[in-house]
Design a protein around this motif. Structure first.
Motif, short mmCIF file in Angstrom:
data_model
loop_
_atom_site.label_atom_id
_atom_site.label_comp_id
_atom_site.label_asym_id
_atom_site.label_seq_id
_atom_site.Cartn_x
_atom_site.Cartn_y
_atom_site.Cartn_z
N UNK A 282 0.83 -1.18 0.03
CA UNK A 282 0.09 0.07 -0.22
C UNK A 282 0.91 1.31 0.06
N UNK A 283 0.74 2.16 -0.95
CA UNK A 283 1.31 3.39 -0.88
C UNK A 283 1.15 4.24 0.18
N UNK A 284 1.92 5.32 0.61
CA UNK A 284 1.75 5.79 1.76
C UNK A 284 0.46 6.76 1.69
N UNK A 285 0.16 7.26 0.43
CA UNK A 285 -0.98 7.98 0.28
C UNK A 285 -2.36 7.52 0.71
N UNK A 286 -2.27 5.85 0.28
CA UNK A 286 -3.56 5.35 0.22
C UNK A 286 -3.63 4.94 1.77
N UNK A 287 -2.55 4.58 2.36
CA UNK A 287 -2.59 4.30 3.83
C UNK A 287 -3.04 5.61 4.61
N UNK A 288 -2.54 6.57 4.27
CA UNK A 288 -3.04 7.98 5.06
C UNK A 288 -4.36 8.10 5.11
N UNK A 289 -5.08 7.87 3.37
CA UNK A 289 -6.44 8.16 3.38
C UNK A 289 -7.34 7.35 4.06
N UNK A 290 -6.72 5.77 4.16
CA UNK A 290 -7.37 4.86 4.75
C UNK A 290 -7.47 5.27 6.48
N UNK A 291 -6.46 5.77 7.01
CA UNK A 291 -6.17 6.00 8.30
C UNK A 291 -6.99 7.06 8.80
N UNK A 292 -7.05 8.10 7.96
CA UNK A 292 -7.93 9.50 8.28
C UNK A 292 -9.47 9.10 8.20
N UNK A 293 -9.66 8.49 7.10
CA UNK A 293 -11.40 8.12 6.91
C UNK A 293 -11.85 7.17 8.19
N UNK A 294 -10.80 6.24 8.46
CA UNK A 294 -11.24 5.46 9.63
C UNK A 294 -11.49 6.44 10.99
N UNK A 295 -10.40 7.10 11.23
CA UNK A 295 -10.40 8.06 12.28
C UNK A 295 -11.73 9.01 12.20
N UNK A 296 -12.09 9.40 11.07
CA UNK A 296 -13.35 10.29 11.11
C UNK A 296 -14.60 9.51 11.66
N UNK A 297 -14.48 8.21 11.08
CA UNK A 297 -15.70 7.43 11.59
C UNK A 297 -15.56 7.00 13.03
N UNK A 298 -14.43 6.97 13.48
CA UNK A 298 -14.19 6.53 14.97
C UNK A 298 -14.70 7.77 15.95
N UNK A 299 -14.26 8.95 15.42
CA UNK A 299 -14.24 10.09 16.12
C UNK A 299 -15.63 10.96 16.16
N UNK A 300 -15.92 11.07 15.01
CA UNK A 300 -17.32 12.08 14.62
C UNK A 300 -18.53 11.18 14.70
N UNK A 301 -19.64 12.00 14.99
CA UNK A 301 -20.78 11.37 14.86
C UNK A 301 -21.32 11.60 13.60
N UNK A 302 -21.16 10.84 12.46
CA UNK A 302 -21.51 11.19 11.16
C UNK A 302 -22.67 10.81 11.07
N UNK A 303 -23.76 11.96 10.39
CA UNK A 303 -25.01 11.62 9.87
C UNK A 303 -25.12 12.29 8.61
N UNK A 304 -25.84 11.91 7.83
CA UNK A 304 -26.10 12.39 6.22
C UNK A 304 -27.35 12.68 5.99
N UNK A 305 -27.71 13.93 5.56
CA UNK A 305 -29.08 13.98 4.96
C UNK A 305 -29.11 14.37 3.60
N UNK A 306 -30.36 14.12 2.88
CA UNK A 306 -30.40 14.17 1.62
C UNK A 306 -31.40 14.87 0.90
N UNK A 307 -31.25 15.45 -0.36
CA UNK A 307 -32.39 16.27 -0.92
C UNK A 307 -32.05 15.95 -2.30
#
Length: 506
Positions: A282-307
């Motif tokens: 895995x490239x460093x960029x891909x590993x960083x993307x994976x880590x940051x996105x997983x951190x976002x899911x673990x930290x923030x209370x993510x909710x999505x609204x649609x229109x």
């Protein structure tokens, strides 16, 4: 006077070692015979003493590097001679000015400036091999950091005499990558380094952990499965054991089912399937993307609204003025500038979507630095259009086009991807009809655009066909309430369906 610190004799049949620990750092004073670093081989741990008293001027082989017998580890400036900064300058001058018997002047290829807060990179590709002729400023290799790819040009014309950092190795911001022999024919002795990759591949088949690591695991009562090796070919080093021992023990699970491992092993693969698989690091960029996105899911209370938004008005406006727009401003009128302006308009009314959480504080931003997600061959990057709320349509289109081109060419700088306060991601260019985007930390909101598709809708009591797009706003529910999120998305919808509202600030 400069004294070299080299790898000592490692023992019969032992040709290489791994630098496990440095006990000193550049600028530290050292006494004669004082321990400078520790090397680990397949069989023993070797301590390297200082050959003379003075100041440690430079560390050439960093922790984790694999070195051969008699390889240069460091430079010591003897007591009473020049300081470490002057020694580094003098050393660079000596290397470039001191020709060998059958070679021209030797010039080091150094890691270029990587950007603020970036301390290391991975050598991803060498475009040249040892013995190749290179021209000045010709690209020698490419480095990957957590954010960008950096090309390394040749500082001088000549022959690539030696590669010090092979593909896949991690280098710090001041490391030497290679050596160029200026104005000389290809140096034959340097080709002896070529068999090393084959040796590394052979060693990878039967990796033996460092003896010091085995001893440390036995003393700490830790099994090998509990330790992640960071040494060559996954070899476990002594510091890996220390990290595993220091990690907090997992809380007992209320259910009898065992907790899943951090990195679960793959299920067994039949031999006929394994022969048709390809394993790529895995490239460093891909590993960083994976880590940051997983951190976002673990930290923030993510909710999505649609229109959904009727794109008729924008498409009519664009068709009416696109030729005049391009002729005057030299850039095509796209849809993205309308979305950026609509989001800037909505963020003024719902500022919490443009804010972020910092500890126990909420930081409200009186500006809009708009991140625009761009897909590249290496992965997703998010360049930032700074002060987008102060820009007109033409300026936004020009900036997005410029950043998009630089992103696809791997030319973005760290500064161009930092400081965003809100992000827009356009999955519609790939045909996505609907998705739930993930936040780009520490931001609290991200808007997902999607494919424009003709659909039947009811307008004034009549069923008509209109070009419709689904919109998705993912937000951090810790800071943005549902009312604020829905209000934001409705304001974006209203501005897009009647662009005159943007001109009237309504």
């Amino acid at each position: 006077m400069t004294v070299e610190v080299r790898v000592p004799t490692l023992g019969e049949s032992v040709s290489e070692a791994t630098v496990a620990t440095w006990f000193k750092k550049p600028g530290d004073s050292v006494a004669a015979d004082e321990m400078l670093c520790e090397l680990e081989t397949d069989k023993v741990t070797v301590e390297v003493p200082a050959p003379a008293a003075g100041v440690l001027a430079e560390i050439v082989a960093a922790e984790g590097d694999t070195v051969g017998v008699d390889a240069l580890l460091a430079q010591i400036s003897e007591a009473g001679s020049a300081g470490p900064e002057e020694m580094q300058i003098r050393k660079a001058a000596e290397v470039t000015a001191e020709p060998k018997a059958d070679e021209g002047k030797m010039t080091d290829v150094m890691v270029p400036t990587l950007g603020e807060s970036v301390t290391e990179a991975t050598v991803s590709t060498w475009f040249k091999k040892v013995g190749d002729t290179v021209a000045q400023d010709e690209m020698l290799c490419e480095l990957e950091t957590d954010k960008v790819s950096v090309e390394v040009p040749a500082p001088a014309a000549g022959v690539l005499a030696e590669i010090l950092a092979p593909e896949g190795s991690t280098v710090d911001a001041k490391a030497r990558l290679a050596v160029i022999s200026e104005g000389a024919a290809a140096p034959a002795p340097k080709t002896e380094a070529k068999p090393e990759p084959a040796k590394a591949k052979a060693a990878a088949k039967d990796v033996e952990d460092a003896p010091a690591a085995k001893k440390a695991m036995a003393e700490a009562g830790i099994s090998r499965d509990q330790v992640t090796g960071t040494g060559r070919d996954g070899r476990i080093m002594k510091e890996d054991v220390a990290r595993a021992a220091a990690a907090p023990a997992p809380a007992p699970a209320p259910a009898p089912a065992p907790a899943p491992a951090a990195a679960a092993p793959r299920a067994p693969v039949p031999a006929e399937d394994a022969s048709r698989e390809e394993r790529v690091k895995m490239t460093r960029l891909r590993a960083t993307i994976a880590r940051r996105l997983k951190d976002a899911q673990n930290t923030a209370a993510i909710l999505t609204t649609y229109n959904e938004v009727d794109m008729s008005a924008i498409m009519e406006l664009r068709n009416a003025f696109k030729d005049q727009f391009e002729k005057k401003h030299g850039v095509k009128m796209g849809f993205m500038s309308f979305f950026v302006k609509a989001c800037c308009h909505a963020l003024k009314e719902v500022p919490e979507v443009n804010a972020e959480i910092d500890g126990q504080d909420i930081v409200y931003k009186n500006y809009v630095h708009m991140g625009v997600a761009v897909g590249t061959p290496s992965g997703l990057v998010v360049p930032v259009v700074r002060d987008a709320d102060q820009m007109g349509f033409a300026a936004i289109e020009k900036k997005i086009a410029e950043l998009g081109l630089r992103a696809r060419d791997g030319k973005l700088s760290m500064a161009e991807m930092q400081g965003g306060s809100f992000t827009i991601s356009n999955g519609g260019v790939y045909g996505s009809l609907m998705s739930s985007p993930i936040l780009n930390p520490p931001q609290s909101g991200i808007l997902g655009m999607h494919k424009i598709q003709d659909r039947p809708v009811v307008v004034n009591g009549q069923i008509v066909i209109r070009p419709m797009m689904y919109l998705a706003l993912s937000y951090d529910h810790r800071i943005v309430d549902g009312k604020g999120a829905v209000t934001f998305l409705v304001r974006v919808k209203e501005a897009l369906e009647d662009p005159r509202r943007l001109l009237m600030d309504l």
